[in-house]
Design an enzyme around this catalytic site. Structure first.
Site, PDB file in Angstrom:
ATOM      1  N   HIS A   1      -6.733   3.105  -3.971  1.00 20.85           N
ATOM      2  CA  HIS A   1      -5.608   3.036  -4.791  1.00 20.85           C
ATOM      3  C   HIS A   1      -5.006   4.178  -5.064  1.00 20.85           C
ATOM      4  CE1 HIS A   1      -8.063  -0.411  -6.319  1.00 20.85           C
ATOM      5  NE2 HIS A   1      -6.767  -0.991  -6.720  1.00 20.85           N
TER       6      HIS A   1
ATOM      7  N   ASP B   1      -2.410   1.041   2.079  1.00 20.60           N
ATOM      8  CA  ASP B   1      -3.194   1.067   0.852  1.00 20.60           C
ATOM      9  C   ASP B   1      -3.953  -0.352   0.740  1.00 20.60           C
ATOM     10  OD1 ASP B   1      -3.405   2.819  -1.584  1.00 20.60           O
ATOM     11  OD2 ASP B   1      -3.687   0.814  -2.430  1.00 20.60           O
ATOM     12  N   GLY B   2      -5.112  -0.511   0.202  1.00 18.55           N
ATOM     13  CA  GLY B   2      -5.674  -1.898  -0.175  1.00 18.55           C
ATOM     14  C   GLY B   2      -4.862  -2.671  -1.023  1.00 18.55           C
ATOM     15  N   HIS B   3      -4.442  -1.726  -2.078  1.00 21.74           N
ATOM     16  CA  HIS B   3      -3.673  -2.599  -3.133  1.00 21.74           C
ATOM     17  C   HIS B   3      -2.110  -2.331  -2.927  1.00 21.74           C
ATOM     18  CE1 HIS B   3      -2.327  -4.654  -6.682  1.00 21.74           C
ATOM     19  NE2 HIS B   3      -3.620  -4.605  -7.283  1.00 21.74           N
TER      20      HIS B   3
ATOM     21  N   HIS C   1      -7.300 -11.365  -3.217  1.00 22.45           N
ATOM     22  CA  HIS C   1      -6.926 -10.878  -4.754  1.00 22.45           C
ATOM     23  C   HIS C   1      -5.194 -11.292  -4.916  1.00 22.45           C
ATOM     24  CE1 HIS C   1      -5.841  -7.751  -7.682  1.00 22.45           C
ATOM     25  NE2 HIS C   1      -6.935  -7.747  -7.930  1.00 22.45           N
TER      26      HIS C   1
ATOM     27  N   GLU D   1     -10.990 -11.627  -8.090  1.00 23.30           N
ATOM     28  CA  GLU D   1      -9.781 -12.103  -8.950  1.00 23.30           C
ATOM     29  C   GLU D   1      -8.846 -12.675  -7.966  1.00 23.30           C
ATOM     30  OE1 GLU D   1      -8.430  -7.970 -10.187  1.00 23.30           O
ATOM     31  OE2 GLU D   1      -9.895  -8.391 -11.764  1.00 23.30           O
TER      32      GLU D   1
ATOM     33  N   GLU E   1      -5.047 -14.343 -13.870  1.00 27.20           N
ATOM     34  CA  GLU E   1      -4.614 -13.079 -14.451  1.00 27.20           C
ATOM     35  C   GLU E   1      -3.161 -12.890 -14.839  1.00 27.20           C
ATOM     36  OE1 GLU E   1      -5.785 -10.036 -11.957  1.00 27.20           O
ATOM     37  OE2 GLU E   1      -5.005  -8.312 -13.199  1.00 27.20           O
TER      38      GLU E   1
ATOM     39  N   CYS F   1      -1.333 -10.212 -15.055  1.00 30.80           N
ATOM     40  CA  CYS F   1      -0.581  -9.387 -13.783  1.00 30.80           C
ATOM     41  C   CYS F   1      -0.132 -10.355 -12.683  1.00 30.80           C
ATOM     42  CB  CYS F   1      -1.631  -8.166 -13.451  1.00 30.80           C
ATOM     43  SG  CYS F   1      -1.699  -6.936 -14.677  1.00 30.80           S
TER      44      CYS F   1
ATOM     45  N   CYS G   1      -4.888  -3.146 -16.784  1.00 28.87           N
ATOM     46  CA  CYS G   1      -3.585  -3.145 -16.270  1.00 28.87           C
ATOM     47  C   CYS G   1      -2.662  -4.286 -16.841  1.00 28.87           C
ATOM     48  CB  CYS G   1      -4.050  -3.739 -14.515  1.00 28.87           C
ATOM     49  SG  CYS G   1      -5.029  -5.355 -14.613  1.00 28.87           S
TER      50      CYS G   1
END
Lengths: 646, 646
Positions: free
Chosen positions: A128, A178-180, A257, A309, A325, A327, A405
């Site tokens: 991240h 980035d993975g996220h 995700h 998720e 979620e 978010c 988050c």
């Protein structure tokens, strides 16, 4: 260009007040580890340690830096509409730590500065770093816009410039991502604020690299000797978890995700908007279509399973084991907003409204102090306690989270709600959401102010008054909500007859010479609707849900007793509204006559034989409350979908 | 005392043949790692290594020894009714390895002999040493009874004697017990075979120690320095997982790992039967009541969740995420059999029949080559692939398992089926199951043979013929199945009028002077019944299941197409039987007229609004097949519970 929006709304002003007076101050305390009984956040302390102002170990998640950044972003939005010297001073204090924590070369990340020195950029898939950088940039832009103070914006540019040297197509640069996802959309914001094309290009670079072969995750995995940060997942190899299974242009279904999917789509739409890349826009449309027509809950929630998720597959929308979620719904709103900026079609705004009025508002308690991370559509507290498949589902909102988050995400969304109401395209002003307040636009030489008074949430009626410094030929495009089945329009208090050609993409387009003092009155009706799920959804078959206006309703144990599954609603039962002092902003509750299967005693056998007999039913009166208000009384069962009598 | 039962049954003989000709030989190959494409078992090799006959590392689970022991037990049962020199030679070969692997002091466990030398008896909670010993004893007793060969029985006694020195109340002995119950019931078998009271006493000791404070698991955990064998669970601290949360006499609900619960109850019932301990028997009754009236599936399956393969809480019986392990239903049959030996009440036999004719037989494919570990009541293959909550559910039977407890458990149960049909109490012979064959009894001086010809599975009719060396006053007690709603009895081909006083605890008692050649004909009718679940079961509400005779039925995709959830069965639909060449032993399929919700296309919105409209339904003909035959054709959806039209 839209200049500014100030909200004065019977429904939303209270939430904005809560964010300002409760959520943001509470989060400030939480970020400083000063909330008794809650897990410490360590987030501010991490920055102080990295800045050399404190000593100790890094605490919290690898992405803990993003929490103060989101807090700062929320504060930026609040300060854009209301000055608040105390709040500004708090933000300036935080910024001073952040800027001191930034390394000489521009790098900024407390985890790798304190805990894993020398391991910068070695585990993009999991750690991240660019995600945190993205949130820092978003916070910086919001705060700079509010205050004009350059310190944080300069730090953000320095960080982005550093990243721009580390990543890129050249030899010696990392051809990774980035993975996220998050940096992508943040860089476009920075580009829009600074006009520096390199940031837009870097965003495009990250998007284009994603999912290419040979696979970057495998390369960096080998290079770092196979170390893993989150051993419970297999992020380096499960490419779909972080949407790295295919190049983004080739992705047609929402996989992995859920938050990452919609953050990625937001970035893709931003880049497509800025570059005119029709192929990239088409990829956005495909992913949007898959989400909203196959993988979204009635409440605008997404993510059907706790594992990862994540999304699962088409029409798999379990009400009870949902992840849903907060978010992720916020990310879906971001995505919808970007699509509306590109092509104003009401389907984007309808979904935005659905997510906003249901999952997002449900995510926070009515006192602003407790939050849901997971937003199920059916809850039985006993299952949450005793069956591990439900361990992620909470029957009560929580004060804070180890992975925190969601609360700051709600705060920044509500604080920036003004950005979601209107868009302007040339001489057309689109109204997407009916939220009261004042919005200023500039069309050519004319300054236009729209003053919206909204009783939308309670009765579906809106009054708009136009202020214009001189009469101007322009188009008002007013969204017709998907739930509305009648429409009455008045202009200057006279009935206005609508021509079918005026309906374009779900908007009523009214073109005329608008004069100062003109008014528009809209009445969308407020039918109580029964919703039925697509027949391929296993979990909603034979059931109905109730919606009135933008609000999905639910049954709660507090009104209807234990065993909500025993209730059956006849198809012909009349549904009537009843005002309730417990409900905010005059949103009513809904009552109906229904049946309840006779409660079998403890001594009744588990299974009964019969050739013909029917279940005994008793007539009961049931009460639906708006979904967003659930779990604000006692802890108990809740369900959105109710069995229907044929 | 019941002497012997030989089965000749239209339904069961085929299964016994499969066990003998397919399952046992296949398992012999599997235990020798000779099945191409299957994970190696290592089980026989482990014994050879421990015996010094081979070299290498221990392979498989810590409890791998139990697989060959269960195989040996099945062989013992087969040889009790049919000689088979080849099979006996195979067993003798295995026994020679086992006996050589036994240590000089009597200890026998390949894992701790090969892999963790010096760590014997240090992790009872997790490592199954006494569990494996129990299976060895059960195998030894069965094989000795069949062949009279003492070698294996002597080894079992030597092992039990060794355990009796290690465990006990004295200083220097371990006051502990095994995490997985099994030794308790095995020691009672050994006691019954040898007459040695010390084995009964040791069994009682293990039961009494369980769940006492200070807690044995914590003591041994600390003593071994906190090492853990199964890190994904927390067995040393989650006492309820292995029913060690309370002394066994105080347990009132079935908690934790389902197989362990019923193995424990079987041992408790055995000890209660032998000692006349009424308090212990009362504990058995309470646990039985909790299981069958709150926590059992319609198919006689138990275990509602994958986590811990365990029970959850009252009325939590999800059809789709069920664990419902084959072994657990087999253990429930053991428990029922022991209770029938103590107090012949039909509720025990009804549950035994339910588990046997549904979950157990479903556990094996009709060719005897593939097995289910998990036996759900609702399956959608897409969910198994894409949603992790269903990862444990297989839509197809598997060839073998890394943890291969179920296939040999099915084999040993079916091979010993003769032990479950009758019990004798004084001059009363109870018939619990209507399975054709010949059974010999001794009542005083009289030798009695019952020859049962059964069409029970197909049409609910049974013909019994008595052979007696001279006329004898005795009672036949014949179970009236819980599903029967008509009864016709003939004695010597004349109608026999039944008096209500003859019905005792679910058995029809016929006392008379029975003569050689007397016959009894029973016709239980064969109604097709609709089953309804208790209104507290969330997962069956508004649904019905179909049962005919002992068989629960289900819908399969192969007959009824995709989307079984779209089917609704009107309460008044006639259910008709139809013979089918695909079904074994003339068990028919069942047909009904039903409705199917119109399949929405891919382009239909996920959620539809309406004020009034109803779901469009089309009439369809649906076919139910017996649950035990599912997944013998193509892979597809299956459901036991079907939505019902009110």
């Amino acid at each position: 260009m839209q200049l500014s929006v100030r909200i004065h709304d019977s429904f939303w002003s209270e939430y904005i007040r809560l964010v300002k007076e409760v959520v943001v101050p509470y989060q400030w305390e939480a970020l400083h580890d000063r909330v008794p009984g809650s897990e410490p956040s360590y987030a501010v302390r991490n920055f102080k340690i990295a800045a050399g102002l404190d000593h100790g170990e890094h605490g919290g998640m690898v992405f803990q830096d993003s929490d103060p950044a989101k807090w700062l972003e929320a504060v930026g939005y609040l300060l854009q509409t209301h000055t608040d010297p105390d709040l500004e001073a708090m933000a300036d204090e935080l910024i001073s730590y952040m800027v001191k924590a930034q390394q000489a070369d521009g790098y900024l990340n407390t985890y790798f500065t304190i805990k894993e020195q020398g391991k910068r950029w070695t585990n993009l898939a999991e750690c991240h770093e660019l995600y945190c950088a993205g949130h820092f940039i978003e916070g910086a832009v919001a705060y700079y816009r509010a205050t004009g103070k350059r310190m944080i914006l300069d730090a953000a540019c320095k960080l982005a410039d550093h990243i721009n040297t580390v990543f890129g197509p050249e030899d010696g640069q990392i051809q990774g991502y980035d993975g996220h996802q998050e940096i992508e959309l943040a860089l476009v914001k920075l580009y829009r604020e600074t006009g520096e094309a390199k940031y837009l290009e870097l965003s495009r670079f990250f998007l284009e690299q994603r999912g290419q072969q040979p696979h970057f995750y495998l390369e960096e995995f080998e290079k770092r000797g196979g170390s893993v940060h989150f051993p419970q997942l297999d992020i380096a190899h499960d490419f779909a978890y972080s949407q790295a299974h295919l190049p983004v242009r080739n992705q047609e279904t929402a996989e992995g995700h859920a938050v990452r999917v919609v953050y990625m789509c937001t970035g893709m739409a931003d880049v497509a908007a800025e570059t005119g890349d029709e192929d990239l826009l088409q990829a956005c449309r495909k992913l949007w279509r898959n989400i909203v027509s196959k993988r979204m809950y009635l409440t605008g929630a997404i993510g059907s399973q706790e594992y990862g998720e994540s999304f699962t597959y088409d029409y798999d929308l379990p009400s009870d084991t949902a992840y849903a979620e907060t978010c992720a719904s916020i990310g879906l709103i971001f995505f919808a907003q970007r699509m509306l900026q590109i092509e104003p079609k009401s389907e984007y705004a309808n979904v935005m409204e659905r997510a906003l009025y249901n999952t997002v508002v449900s995510g926070m308690s009515r006192d602003g102090k407790r939050f849901f991370y997971v937003n199920p559509l059916e809850v039985d507290p006993a299952r949450c306690r005793h069956n591990k498949n439900y361990a992620h589902v909470k029957a009560e909102r929580q004060g804070w989270f180890g992975c925190a988050c969601c609360p700051p995400n709600i705060a920044r969304l509500i604080a920036s709600l003004g950005e979601y109401i209107y868009t302007q395209k040339g001489e057309t002003i689109y109204t997407h959401l009916y939220i009261g307040g004042e919005a200023r636009f500039q069309i050519g030489e004319t300054a236009i102010t729209i003053n919206q008074q909204s009783d939308y949430a309670s009765i579906g009626q809106v009054h708009m008054k136009i202020a214009a410094d001189h009469p101007n030929g322009m188009t008002f495009a007013l969204r017709i909500p998907d739930w509305s089945d009648t429409l009455s329009v008045q202009i200057n208090e006279s009935a206005y007859t609508v021509d079918s050609e005026q309906f374009v993409d779900g908007y009523l387009r009214i073109h005329r010479i608008w004069k100062d003092g003109d008014t528009v009155d809209l009445d969308f009706g407020m039918p109580i609707l029964r919703i039925r799920g697509h027949s391929s959804i296993r979990h909603t078959i034979g059931k109905t849900a109730i919606q009135r206006g933008p609000f999905v309703y639910c049954l709660e144990e507090a009104d209807n007793g234990e065993g909500l599954h025993q209730i059956v609603l006849p198809a012909e039962s009349e549904l009537t509204v009843r005002s309730s002092p417990d409900m905010p902003a005059d949103v009513p509750v809904i009552q109906a006559q229904a049946y309840r299967e006779q409660l079998d005693g403890n001594d009744v056998p588990l299974y009964r034989y019969s050739r013909t007999d029917r279940q005994q039913l008793e007539e009961v009166s049931i009460t639906f409350i708006p979904y967003f208000t659930w779990a604000n009384r006692s802890k108990g069962e809740m369900t959105v979908w109710v069995r229907e009598f044929h």
